[in-house]
Design a protein around this motif. Structure first.
Motif, PDB file in Angstrom:
ATOM      1  N   HIS A 126      85.303  32.862  12.826  1.00  0.00           N
ATOM      2  CA  HIS A 126      85.017  32.354  14.178  1.00  0.00           C
ATOM      3  C   HIS A 126      83.671  31.573  14.025  1.00  0.00           C
ATOM      4  O   HIS A 126      83.322  30.576  14.679  1.00  0.00           O
ATOM      5  N   ILE A 127      82.690  32.457  13.371  1.00  0.00           N
ATOM      6  CA  ILE A 127      81.202  31.811  13.296  1.00  0.00           C
ATOM      7  C   ILE A 127      81.506  30.509  12.305  1.00  0.00           C
ATOM      8  O   ILE A 127      80.795  29.606  12.532  1.00  0.00           O
ATOM      9  N   VAL A 167      86.739  24.786  25.169  1.00  0.00           N
ATOM     10  CA  VAL A 167      87.595  25.636  24.374  1.00  0.00           C
ATOM     11  C   VAL A 167      88.690  24.769  23.947  1.00  0.00           C
ATOM     12  O   VAL A 167      89.271  24.352  24.740  1.00  0.00           O
ATOM     13  N   ASP A 168      88.678  24.841  22.577  1.00  0.00           N
ATOM     14  CA  ASP A 168      90.019  24.109  21.946  1.00  0.00           C
ATOM     15  C   ASP A 168      91.105  25.002  21.965  1.00  0.00           C
ATOM     16  O   ASP A 168      91.141  25.925  21.461  1.00  0.00           O
ATOM     17  N   LEU A 169      92.292  24.456  22.553  1.00  0.00           N
ATOM     18  CA  LEU A 169      93.462  25.238  22.922  1.00  0.00           C
ATOM     19  C   LEU A 169      94.453  24.792  22.006  1.00  0.00           C
ATOM     20  O   LEU A 169      95.524  25.060  22.163  1.00  0.00           O
ATOM     21  N   VAL A 170      94.275  23.628  21.132  1.00  0.00           N
ATOM     22  CA  VAL A 170      95.378  23.073  20.083  1.00  0.00           C
ATOM     23  C   VAL A 170      96.260  24.015  19.466  1.00  0.00           C
ATOM     24  O   VAL A 170      97.387  23.883  19.147  1.00  0.00           O
ATOM     25  N   LEU A 205      89.821  35.185  25.749  1.00  0.00           N
ATOM     26  CA  LEU A 205      88.496  34.292  25.060  1.00  0.00           C
ATOM     27  C   LEU A 205      87.811  35.142  24.264  1.00  0.00           C
ATOM     28  O   LEU A 205      87.167  36.561  25.138  1.00  0.00           O
ATOM     29  N   VAL A 206      87.277  34.968  23.440  1.00  0.00           N
ATOM     30  CA  VAL A 206      86.511  35.770  22.465  1.00  0.00           C
ATOM     31  C   VAL A 206      85.082  35.140  22.533  1.00  0.00           C
ATOM     32  O   VAL A 206      84.845  33.914  22.053  1.00  0.00           O
ATOM     33  N   ASP A 261      79.536  31.008  20.234  1.00  0.00           N
ATOM     34  CA  ASP A 261      80.941  30.770  19.981  1.00  0.00           C
ATOM     35  C   ASP A 261      81.823  31.307  21.116  1.00  0.00           C
ATOM     36  O   ASP A 261      81.585  32.542  21.505  1.00  0.00           O
ATOM     37  N   LEU A 262      82.680  30.439  21.444  1.00  0.00           N
ATOM     38  CA  LEU A 262      83.763  30.910  22.548  1.00  0.00           C
ATOM     39  C   LEU A 262      84.944  30.140  22.097  1.00  0.00           C
ATOM     40  O   LEU A 262      85.151  29.131  22.062  1.00  0.00           O
ATOM     41  N   CYS A 263      85.984  31.173  21.860  1.00  0.00           N
ATOM     42  CA  CYS A 263      87.352  30.565  21.808  1.00  0.00           C
ATOM     43  C   CYS A 263      88.438  31.280  21.939  1.00  0.00           C
ATOM     44  O   CYS A 263      88.374  32.697  22.167  1.00  0.00           O
ATOM     45  N   ALA A 264      89.616  30.928  22.263  1.00  0.00           N
ATOM     46  CA  ALA A 264      90.737  31.676  22.782  1.00  0.00           C
ATOM     47  C   ALA A 264      91.379  32.415  21.290  1.00  0.00           C
ATOM     48  O   ALA A 264      91.517  31.734  20.384  1.00  0.00           O
TER      49      ALA A 264
END
Length: 154
Positions: free
Chosen positions: A22-23, A93-96, A108-109, A115-118
């Motif tokens: 993630h980082i 937040v990229d949901l691709v 979401l983490v 960082d923030l992502c699903a």
């Protein structure tokens, strides 16, 4: 949100390595303006990620990438989760990478303020648990404009 219903997760990641990914992804976005990795293989001993880049990063850029990822890890950032519907997800937040059958409720983490992502994977509670990020090799395919990098934690 009480008892959110999420998609089942079909693999068990090594939390320190998955959190480091993630980082790494956010650092690539910030350094190169590219999307997050579209292809990743995350394992305990070593991992690899592919990024779409117009050119191969220089050795100086690769060293700077490693330095920046380790700098974030050393900040001892808390890792937390938020649950929300797709409609509530912030536009950054990229949901691709979400599967077609992903539930409407997403997890979401958040890694501190970085960082923030699903994601439905497993993560450490704090980046201080990760260790040191080390890029072990990389190569560039000019035809597909894909930079593949391999890394480990020490």
């Amino acid at each position: 949100m009480k008892n959110p219903i999420l998609n089942a997760h079909n693999k068990e990641e090594y939390p320190p390595m998955h959190t480091a990914e993630h980082i790494l992804n956010q650092t690539m976005v910030r350094m190169f303006g590219c999307p997050r990795s579209r292809n990743a293989h995350i394992e305990r001993k070593k991992s690899k990620c592919d990024y779409q880049l117009a050119a191969c990063p220089s050795e100086e850029q690769v060293q700077e990438l490693e330095r920046r990822v380790n700098e974030v890890i050393r900040r001892a950032l808390d890792v937390s989760y938020e649950y929300m519907s797709r409609a509530e997800v912030p536009p950054e937040v990229d949901l691709v990478k979400l599967p077609d059958d992903a539930s409407d409720t997403l997890r979401l983490v958040r890694i501190g303020d970085y960082d923030l992502c699903a994601c439905v994977g497993t993560h450490v509670k704090n980046t201080a648990e990760i260790g040191t990020f080390k890029i072990i090799s990389h190569d560039y395919n000019a035809e597909t404009r894909t930079w593949r990098m391999r890394f480990k934690l020490v």
